[in-house]
Scaffold this motif. Structure first.
Motif, PDB file in Angstrom:
ATOM      1  N   UNK A  38      18.626 -37.035 -39.462  1.00  0.00           N
ATOM      2  CA  UNK A  38      17.091 -36.987 -40.220  1.00  0.00           C
ATOM      3  C   UNK A  38      16.199 -37.325 -39.120  1.00  0.00           C
ATOM      4  N   UNK A  39      15.057 -36.490 -39.470  1.00  0.00           N
ATOM      5  CA  UNK A  39      14.222 -35.652 -38.314  1.00  0.00           C
ATOM      6  C   UNK A  39      12.528 -36.337 -38.617  1.00  0.00           C
ATOM      7  N   UNK A  40      11.801 -37.527 -38.240  1.00  0.00           N
ATOM      8  CA  UNK A  40      10.699 -38.215 -38.594  1.00  0.00           C
ATOM      9  C   UNK A  40       9.870 -36.943 -37.604  1.00  0.00           C
ATOM     10  N   UNK A  41       9.046 -36.195 -37.922  1.00  0.00           N
ATOM     11  CA  UNK A  41       8.067 -35.165 -37.276  1.00  0.00           C
ATOM     12  C   UNK A  41       6.649 -35.703 -37.450  1.00  0.00           C
ATOM     13  N   UNK A  42       6.373 -35.238 -36.293  1.00  0.00           N
ATOM     14  CA  UNK A  42       4.482 -35.145 -36.941  1.00  0.00           C
ATOM     15  C   UNK A  42       4.162 -34.302 -36.003  1.00  0.00           C
ATOM     16  N   UNK A  43       2.427 -33.899 -36.418  1.00  0.00           N
ATOM     17  CA  UNK A  43       2.281 -32.409 -36.387  1.00  0.00           C
ATOM     18  C   UNK A  43       0.613 -33.200 -35.784  1.00  0.00           C
ATOM     19  N   UNK A  44      -0.060 -32.729 -35.251  1.00  0.00           N
ATOM     20  CA  UNK A  44      -1.329 -32.900 -34.889  1.00  0.00           C
ATOM     21  C   UNK A  44      -1.762 -31.933 -34.127  1.00  0.00           C
ATOM     22  N   UNK A  45      -3.249 -32.616 -34.689  1.00  0.00           N
ATOM     23  CA  UNK A  45      -4.062 -30.662 -33.847  1.00  0.00           C
ATOM     24  C   UNK A  45      -5.029 -30.283 -35.084  1.00  0.00           C
ATOM     25  N   UNK A  46      -6.280 -29.842 -34.763  1.00  0.00           N
ATOM     26  CA  UNK A  46      -6.704 -28.965 -36.286  1.00  0.00           C
ATOM     27  C   UNK A  46      -6.113 -27.853 -36.145  1.00  0.00           C
ATOM     28  N   UNK A  47      -6.052 -27.447 -37.403  1.00  0.00           N
ATOM     29  CA  UNK A  47      -5.294 -26.534 -38.246  1.00  0.00           C
ATOM     30  C   UNK A  47      -6.023 -25.164 -38.902  1.00  0.00           C
ATOM     31  N   UNK A  48      -6.806 -24.709 -39.105  1.00  0.00           N
ATOM     32  CA  UNK A  48      -7.644 -23.197 -39.074  1.00  0.00           C
ATOM     33  C   UNK A  48      -6.379 -22.876 -40.605  1.00  0.00           C
ATOM     34  N   UNK A  49      -5.595 -22.802 -40.493  1.00  0.00           N
ATOM     35  CA  UNK A  49      -4.106 -21.729 -41.564  1.00  0.00           C
ATOM     36  C   UNK A  49      -3.056 -22.843 -41.824  1.00  0.00           C
TER      37      UNK A  49
END
Length: 133
Positions: free
Chosen positions: A68-79
């Motif tokens: 089980x992996x807890x993953x974080x995505x940050x930053x401005x995503x235009x698409x």
């Protein structure tokens, strides 16, 4: 005025005149450099740094066939982005991998992914994010 005459075989062979103009080599080098920069620009705009960062917050080996992996995505995503997570076995070989889609926006998104593995995993890793397409 005439060209000097040297004794035969004394000073080596004389060079013959170039078959191409002097400006041709620099022009070709310049054209190759410009083409390389154009290709690099296109690749950067397609695959380059989009200021989106994906990182693993934590992982837990659930069983011999699951992590089980807890993953974080940050930053401005235009698409929308496609992010990958993977797991490696004791020998360093990749034993599991999956991708998931993250919607566009400015917020930080946290996902927990249960990843099926082919053998017991010892790690959970971020595989990176790319524009979905």
């Amino acid at each position: 005025m005439t060209a000097p005459v040297f004794p035969p075989g004394r000073y080596g062979r004389r060079r013959s005149r170039r078959a191409y103009p002097r400006w041709l080599v620099p022009a070709l080098v310049g054209a190759v450099v410009v083409a390389g920069l154009a290709i690099a620009g296109k690749l950067y705009s397609t695959y380059g740094d989009d200021h989106v960062e994906g990182r693993v917050l934590r992982y837990a080996v659930v069983s011999d066939r699951e992590v089980r992996i807890e993953f974080e995505v940050s930053g401005s995503r235009e698409t929308p982005m496609t992010c990958a997570v993977r797991s490696r076995g004791q020998d360093g070989a990749e034993v599991g991998r999956t991708e998931f889609t993250v919607p566009e926006g400015d917020s930080v998104i946290t996902r927990t992914v249960t990843l099926a593995t082919s053998q017991r995993a010892v790690s959970g890793e971020a595989g990176g994010c790319t524009p979905a397409g």
